[in-house]
Structure formats: C-alpha cells, structure tokens
Write a protein that holds these residues in place. Structure first.
Motif, PDB file in Angstrom:
ATOM      1  N   ALA A 213       0.546  -1.008   0.124  1.00  0.00           N
ATOM      2  CA  ALA A 213       0.057   0.125  -0.142  1.00  0.00           C
ATOM      3  C   ALA A 213       0.849   1.027   0.059  1.00  0.00           C
ATOM      4  O   ALA A 213       0.563   2.109  -0.589  1.00  0.00           O
ATOM      5  CB  ALA A 213      -1.108  -0.017   1.248  1.00  0.00           C
ATOM      6  N   PHE A 214       1.880   1.379   0.607  1.00  0.00           N
ATOM      7  CA  PHE A 214       2.738   2.438   0.897  1.00  0.00           C
ATOM      8  C   PHE A 214       3.681   2.648  -0.230  1.00  0.00           C
ATOM      9  O   PHE A 214       4.008   3.660  -0.699  1.00  0.00           O
ATOM     10  CB  PHE A 214       3.778   2.281   2.180  1.00  0.00           C
TER      11      PHE A 214
ATOM     12  N   LEU B 138       1.388   4.086  -2.810  1.00  0.00           N
ATOM     13  CA  LEU B 138       0.887   5.537  -2.627  1.00  0.00           C
ATOM     14  C   LEU B 138       2.029   6.204  -3.034  1.00  0.00           C
ATOM     15  O   LEU B 138       1.937   7.358  -3.354  1.00  0.00           O
ATOM     16  CB  LEU B 138       0.828   5.633  -1.024  1.00  0.00           C
TER      17      LEU B 138
ATOM     18  N   HIS C  29      -7.435   7.696  -5.783  1.00  0.00           N
ATOM     19  CA  HIS C  29      -6.762   6.790  -4.856  1.00  0.00           C
ATOM     20  C   HIS C  29      -7.746   5.743  -4.575  1.00  0.00           C
ATOM     21  O   HIS C  29      -8.933   6.042  -3.538  1.00  0.00           O
ATOM     22  CB  HIS C  29      -6.389   7.606  -3.522  1.00  0.00           C
TER      23      HIS C  29
ATOM     24  N   GLU D  62      -5.794   2.968  -2.879  1.00  0.00           N
ATOM     25  CA  GLU D  62      -4.937   1.944  -2.461  1.00  0.00           C
ATOM     26  C   GLU D  62      -4.847   1.900  -0.920  1.00  0.00           C
ATOM     27  O   GLU D  62      -4.358   0.686  -0.143  1.00  0.00           O
ATOM     28  CB  GLU D  62      -3.419   2.308  -2.980  1.00  0.00           C
ATOM     29  N   ILE D  63      -5.148   2.917  -0.060  1.00  0.00           N
ATOM     30  CA  ILE D  63      -4.864   2.900   1.142  1.00  0.00           C
ATOM     31  C   ILE D  63      -6.138   2.437   1.979  1.00  0.00           C
ATOM     32  O   ILE D  63      -7.394   2.868   1.659  1.00  0.00           O
ATOM     33  CB  ILE D  63      -4.379   4.239   1.925  1.00  0.00           C
TER      34      ILE D  63
ATOM     35  N   GLN E 173      -7.995   3.163   4.568  1.00  0.00           N
ATOM     36  CA  GLN E 173      -8.275   4.101   5.604  1.00  0.00           C
ATOM     37  C   GLN E 173      -9.717   4.717   5.615  1.00  0.00           C
ATOM     38  O   GLN E 173      -9.830   5.257   4.242  1.00  0.00           O
ATOM     39  CB  GLN E 173      -7.231   5.146   5.726  1.00  0.00           C
TER      40      GLN E 173
ATOM     41  N   SER F 122      -9.802   0.016  -2.229  1.00  0.00           N
ATOM     42  CA  SER F 122     -10.428   0.358  -1.137  1.00  0.00           C
ATOM     43  C   SER F 122     -11.293   1.384  -1.231  1.00  0.00           C
ATOM     44  O   SER F 122     -10.907   2.145  -1.938  1.00  0.00           O
ATOM     45  CB  SER F 122      -9.131   0.877  -0.181  1.00  0.00           C
TER      46      SER F 122
END
Length: 383
Positions: free
Chosen positions: A13-14, A17, A32, A34-35, A37, A363
């Motif tokens: 994920a990072f 990002l 986005h 990918e995260i 959250q 996500s």
C-alpha cells in the motif's frame, strides 16, 4: 545488521501510494483506492474526549497495560459482542492493532515453529513470521469459497511444529466473512491440536449482509484464543493508534512486559477517547457503514462492467477484490497500467501474498462519484 532485518518486509500500500504521489508531483490527477483508511473524520465526541483530557493535563505516563476505565469499557464491549466477560487481567491496551500481531508472535512462536495464516492476507502476518525465522504456512483463500478460509485446508497443513493459527474475518484484502460453522471448526481444530489461535477482528463492526462470529467464545480467551481488535477502522481513528488484545492472563502479562520494554504505554489521552468511542453514540459508525454499503454496490457493479474483470460482493470491511486473470496481465502489471494509463491507484493482489496473484484490491473509502469516474477511466485505458 541483524539477519532478521533482511527478512522483514514492507507493505505494498505504501509502495503504491509513493508511486501515486510521484505522479501527482508531476501535475497528474490520481484517484486513490490503495490505502485502507476510512475517508470519514473521527467522530466529534471522540475528539472532544481527547481535547478534554489534554485540557485536564491527562498527558503523562499511565499503566503499561492500559488505564482501568478503558479496560472496563472493553469488558463491556466483549460481553456485548462476543458473549463473555473477560477479566481485567486478560486485556492489554496497545498503540494500534499491529503491535498485537507482533507481540503475539514474539511471545508465542520460537524459530522453526510454524504459523498458519490466510493468503492473500494482511502483509504483517507473513512479515513477522519471516522476521522470527519461524515456519511460514500460508493457506490459499479460494474464490470458489468466496475467499473464506476453509478449516479443512488448515487441518491438512497442521504438523507437530504448528504453534499458531491466524484468522481474519471480516478479511483484508478480500472482504470475506467466515461462517459460524467455519469459525467454530477452526476453534475446534486449535483445541484438538493444542495450538494457539489469533483472531484478528479489526473489521468486526464493518459488516453488510453477513454476521460476525468470534472463535473466542469456545474458551473465552482463557486458554489459547487471542482476540485482536482496535479503533482505527470502525471509528475512523487510524492516526490515533489505539488497539487491544484479549487473551489468557499469563500470555497477556508477558505481553505487557514486552509493552513496557518497547513502548512504555499507549498514549494516555487517546485511551480516554477510546472509552468514548465504545460507550458513546454509535450513530457515526452506522452512517459510515450505510455509505460503505452504497459504495460497495457501486464499485462491484462498476468493476464487473470492465471487460475481463469479475468481482464478488465483499461481505465486510471496505475492499473489493476483482479477478483480472482474463486480462492476460499479472497483478502488478495491471496495477501499474491502471495507475499510469488510467490515473487510478489500487493494489496488486500479489502485495498480499502469492494467493493474491490474479487479483487487485480496491479500497472504496471514497465517494461514489470518484468510484464511477475511476471505473470509466479504467475502461478507457483499455481501449
């Protein structure tokens, strides 16, 4: 440098990002996905509880195992949601759920002993297993079983070296939710073979049509089952770093010693906010899940409209996990294509283990408008 430092791994994920942010620095728009959250703010009553604690100078060291009031709130939470009431000594408060994964394995698993965990799965599981030089036993989650971990597959892989089984339901990255029968069977297997069981329940409040079940009801976390839960996802508190484990008293006492040596304690005023999260209104969570349900339906419909993509409906969490095998590209190739050609950042399924090859993770912590825009841009990128 110690050998273990070369075995521990990062998170995809990072990595993605960073790739997306590089595109944005060049002036390109990136959508986005990918995260993992929530895109909702922390509820105001939770923030107010932290503000009040700071104003009251509740900012010093506290007990390494957590403040009593939060432990009591967790007792109530476990009794209400799992059906049993753990003792205070069974509870350890942590700065996030990840230390619970690390401390559990550090406290239970010796080099050469084996850990069974889902594949694809949360990358920290396999990373810590490798760091500890333990035996790596990933169990592939199969699409034909809606990505639910099959107890029979676990039983087939048990050896005299098996020390720990890890469950995650609802699951990251697939959104699958195990049935009560499957959960009960895994608990039975762990008991029969005298194996510890770590149940990662961080998404336990994030369900759609399915129901949540915990294996901890079998032994009330007194013998072998360790519950891992936290506040990051359900209460949109990812940056607050607050989680907890519930387990056998002797194990929790030793994990508390790890806590003393590694982190001293979990931030004092954050723990006060956690009390309000559990005992205050749950209306923000209900609103968030209503929005996630609408987004889930939108993204699954959208992904299924893309040629050579097929996607099941996730039953929990906020991730879609489409099959992209018919595109003729592997997961990383297509994730890069979607990023650089469509301006949409998602994750290759292979970032979650070999079992994730042939899939992507989205996500859907974003608006329906962004979902619809992303789907159209992905379609356009293949024309």
């Amino acid at each position: 440098m110690a050998n273990g430092m070369y075995r521990i791994q990062g998170e995809g994920a990072f990595e993605y990002l960073a790739k997306a942010q590089a595109q944005e620095r060049e002036g390109k728009e990136v959508l986005h996905f990918e995260i993992g959250q929530p895109d909702f703010p922390t509820p105001q009553n939770i923030k107010d509880a932290a503000y009040e604690s700071i104003e009251n100078n509740f900012t010093g060291y506290v007990s390494a195992t957590g403040i009593l009031e939060l432990k009591q709130a967790i007792q109530d939470e476990i009794e209400q949601t799992r059906g049993f009431r753990p003792s205070i000594e069974q509870i350890l408060i942590l700065p996030g759920a990840k230390p619970g994964i690390f401390f559990t394995m550090l406290g239970l698993v010796n080099p050469g002993e084996e850990v069974i965990y889902p594949d694809p799965g949360f990358p920290t599981y396999g990373s810590v297993v490798k760091y500890l030089n333990a035996g790596d036993v990933p169990i592939q989650l199969k699409e034909e079983n809606e990505f639910r971990l099959n107890p029979n597959d676990i039983e087939e892989r048990i050896t005299d070296k098996t020390k720990l089984i890890i469950l995650n339901s609802p699951q990251n990255p697939t959104g699958s939710v195990m049935t009560k029968e499957e959960i009960d069977k895994v608990a039975e297997i762990a008991e029969k073979n005298n194996i510890f069981l770590l149940s990662d329940e961080i998404y336990s409040k994030m369900l759609y049509e399915a129901s949540f079940h915990s294996p901890a009801v079998r032994d009330e976390s007194k013998e072998r089952t360790i519950i891992l839960d936290g506040f990051s996802k359900s209460y949109a508190m990812t940056g607050w770093r607050l989680g907890y484990v519930v387990g056998p008293e002797e194990i929790i006492e030793r994990m508390g010693t790890l806590m003393i040596n590694a982190l001293s304690c979990t931030t004092s005023f954050v723990q006060k906010a956690g009390i309000t999260a559990l005992k205050g209104t749950q209306e923000p969570l209900m609103k968030m899940m209503k929005a996630f349900l609408e987004r889930r339906n939108a993204i699954v419909e959208g992904l299924n409209s893309i040629p050579n993509f097929t996607c099941l409906h996730p039953q929990g969490a906020f991730y879609a996990f489409p099959n992209i095998k018919d595109t003729g590209m592997n997961s990383r190739e297509i994730a890069d294509h979607i990023l650089y050609k469509a301006g949409v950042c998602c994750l290759p399924g292979s970032a979650f283990g070999e079992g994730g090859e042939g899939y992507l993770r989205f996500s859907y912590a974003t608006s329906i408008e962004t979902i619809q825009k992303a789907v159209q841009q992905i379609k356009d990128s293949f024309e």
